[in-house]
Design a protein around this motif. Structure first.
Motif, PDB file in Angstrom:
ATOM      1  N   CYS A 175       9.521   0.872 -16.067  1.00  0.00           N
ATOM      2  CA  CYS A 175      10.880   0.887 -15.541  1.00  0.00           C
ATOM      3  C   CYS A 175      11.145  -0.434 -14.817  1.00  0.00           C
ATOM      4  O   CYS A 175      10.357  -0.839 -13.965  1.00  0.00           O
ATOM      5  CB  CYS A 175      11.060   2.057 -14.581  1.00  0.00           C
ATOM      6  SG  CYS A 175      12.594   1.976 -13.651  1.00  0.00           S
ATOM      7  N   SER A 201      13.262  -1.149 -12.595  1.00  0.00           N
ATOM      8  CA  SER A 201      13.651  -1.105 -11.175  1.00  0.00           C
ATOM      9  C   SER A 201      12.559  -0.539 -10.269  1.00  0.00           C
ATOM     10  O   SER A 201      12.399  -0.999  -9.144  1.00  0.00           O
ATOM     11  CB  SER A 201      14.985  -0.360 -11.009  1.00  0.00           C
ATOM     12  OG  SER A 201      14.776   0.967 -10.670  1.00  0.00           O
ATOM     13  N   CYS A 202      11.782   0.452 -10.758  1.00  0.00           N
ATOM     14  CA  CYS A 202      10.765   1.010  -9.848  1.00  0.00           C
ATOM     15  C   CYS A 202       9.335   0.850 -10.353  1.00  0.00           C
ATOM     16  O   CYS A 202       8.385   1.151  -9.628  1.00  0.00           O
ATOM     17  CB  CYS A 202      11.052   2.484  -9.566  1.00  0.00           C
ATOM     18  SG  CYS A 202      10.667   3.587 -10.921  1.00  0.00           S
ATOM     19  N   GLN A 244       7.793   2.478 -12.686  1.00  0.00           N
ATOM     20  CA  GLN A 244       7.234   3.704 -13.240  1.00  0.00           C
ATOM     21  C   GLN A 244       6.906   3.507 -14.722  1.00  0.00           C
ATOM     22  O   GLN A 244       7.680   2.934 -15.466  1.00  0.00           O
ATOM     23  CB  GLN A 244       8.261   4.838 -13.062  1.00  0.00           C
ATOM     24  CG  GLN A 244       7.986   6.115 -13.829  1.00  0.00           C
ATOM     25  CD  GLN A 244       6.851   6.923 -13.191  1.00  0.00           C
ATOM     26  OE1 GLN A 244       6.700   6.956 -11.989  1.00  0.00           O
ATOM     27  NE2 GLN A 244       6.055   7.548 -14.041  1.00  0.00           N
ATOM     28  N   CYS A 295      14.782   6.463 -16.572  1.00  0.00           N
ATOM     29  CA  CYS A 295      13.561   6.593 -15.785  1.00  0.00           C
ATOM     30  C   CYS A 295      13.547   7.951 -15.088  1.00  0.00           C
ATOM     31  O   CYS A 295      14.517   8.317 -14.422  1.00  0.00           O
ATOM     32  CB  CYS A 295      13.502   5.478 -14.745  1.00  0.00           C
ATOM     33  SG  CYS A 295      12.166   5.716 -13.571  1.00  0.00           S
ATOM     34  N   CYS A 330      13.586   7.121 -10.903  1.00  0.00           N
ATOM     35  CA  CYS A 330      14.721   6.575 -10.152  1.00  0.00           C
ATOM     36  C   CYS A 330      16.034   6.658 -10.923  1.00  0.00           C
ATOM     37  O   CYS A 330      17.051   6.199 -10.444  1.00  0.00           O
ATOM     38  CB  CYS A 330      14.433   5.122  -9.763  1.00  0.00           C
ATOM     39  SG  CYS A 330      14.403   4.008 -11.172  1.00  0.00           S
ATOM     40  N   THR A 382      17.170   5.090 -13.368  1.00  0.00           N
ATOM     41  CA  THR A 382      17.709   3.857 -13.945  1.00  0.00           C
ATOM     42  C   THR A 382      17.697   3.979 -15.464  1.00  0.00           C
ATOM     43  O   THR A 382      16.743   4.493 -16.030  1.00  0.00           O
ATOM     44  CB  THR A 382      16.841   2.657 -13.524  1.00  0.00           C
ATOM     45  OG1 THR A 382      16.820   2.597 -12.111  1.00  0.00           O
ATOM     46  CG2 THR A 382      17.386   1.349 -14.094  1.00  0.00           C
TER      47      THR A 382
HETATM   48 ZN   LIG Z   1      12.499   3.810 -12.324  1.00  0.00          ZN
END
Ligand SMILES: [Zn+2]
Length: 131
Positions: free
Chosen positions: A100, A102-103, A105, A120, A123, A125
């Motif tokens: 992911c 943004s996070c 994962q 995701c 989060c 996203t």
């Molecule tokens: Zn994420």
């Protein structure tokens, strides 16, 4: 003869799981030793045979059982490790692992689905990837 042997073995530890595997290893080393002339290998094989006999004829059950338990613990750990590696290799064939943006994962997506939108699970996203 058999009777004598049975009397000799009475009260002795005999062969456990560790003994079985040491025996396999000894046989394997003996076979390798036929092709590879190595003093080091012969030395190890010899020591292994000694340990094998020592444990088999031992009367100290508690100590031998403890050794066997330790062996089984490490053996199970090794089996679990290799099973996990095998599973991960199979996963890499069938799935694509995306991270992911943004996070971070890790997300497992089946291969061969073309361009898809991935959400995701952590989060939420959304990002587009080719699978
Ligand atoms: Zn994420």
């Amino acid at each position: 003869m058999k009777d004598k042997f049975q009397r000799f073995m009475a009260g002795r530890y005999g062969v456990d799981e560790l003994g079985k595997y040491s025996l396999y290893l000894t046989i394997a080393l003996l076979i390798i030793g036929l092709f590879v002339r190595s003093r080091f290998l012969n030395g190890i094989t010899f020591i292994l045979v000694l340990v094998l006999y020592f444990r088999m004829f031992s009367k100290n059950y508690a100590q031998r059982r403890k050794e066997n338990e330790i062996f089984l613990k490490y053996k199970n750990q090794a089996v679990r490790f290799f099973n996990k590696e095998k599973q991960m290799t199979q996963d890499r064939v069938k799935f694509h692992i995306y991270t992911c943006p943004s996070c971070g994962q890790k997300i497992r997506i089946p291969r061969g689905k073309g361009k898809i939108a991935i959400t995701c699970p952590k989060c939420k996203t959304e990002f587009i990837k080719k699978s």
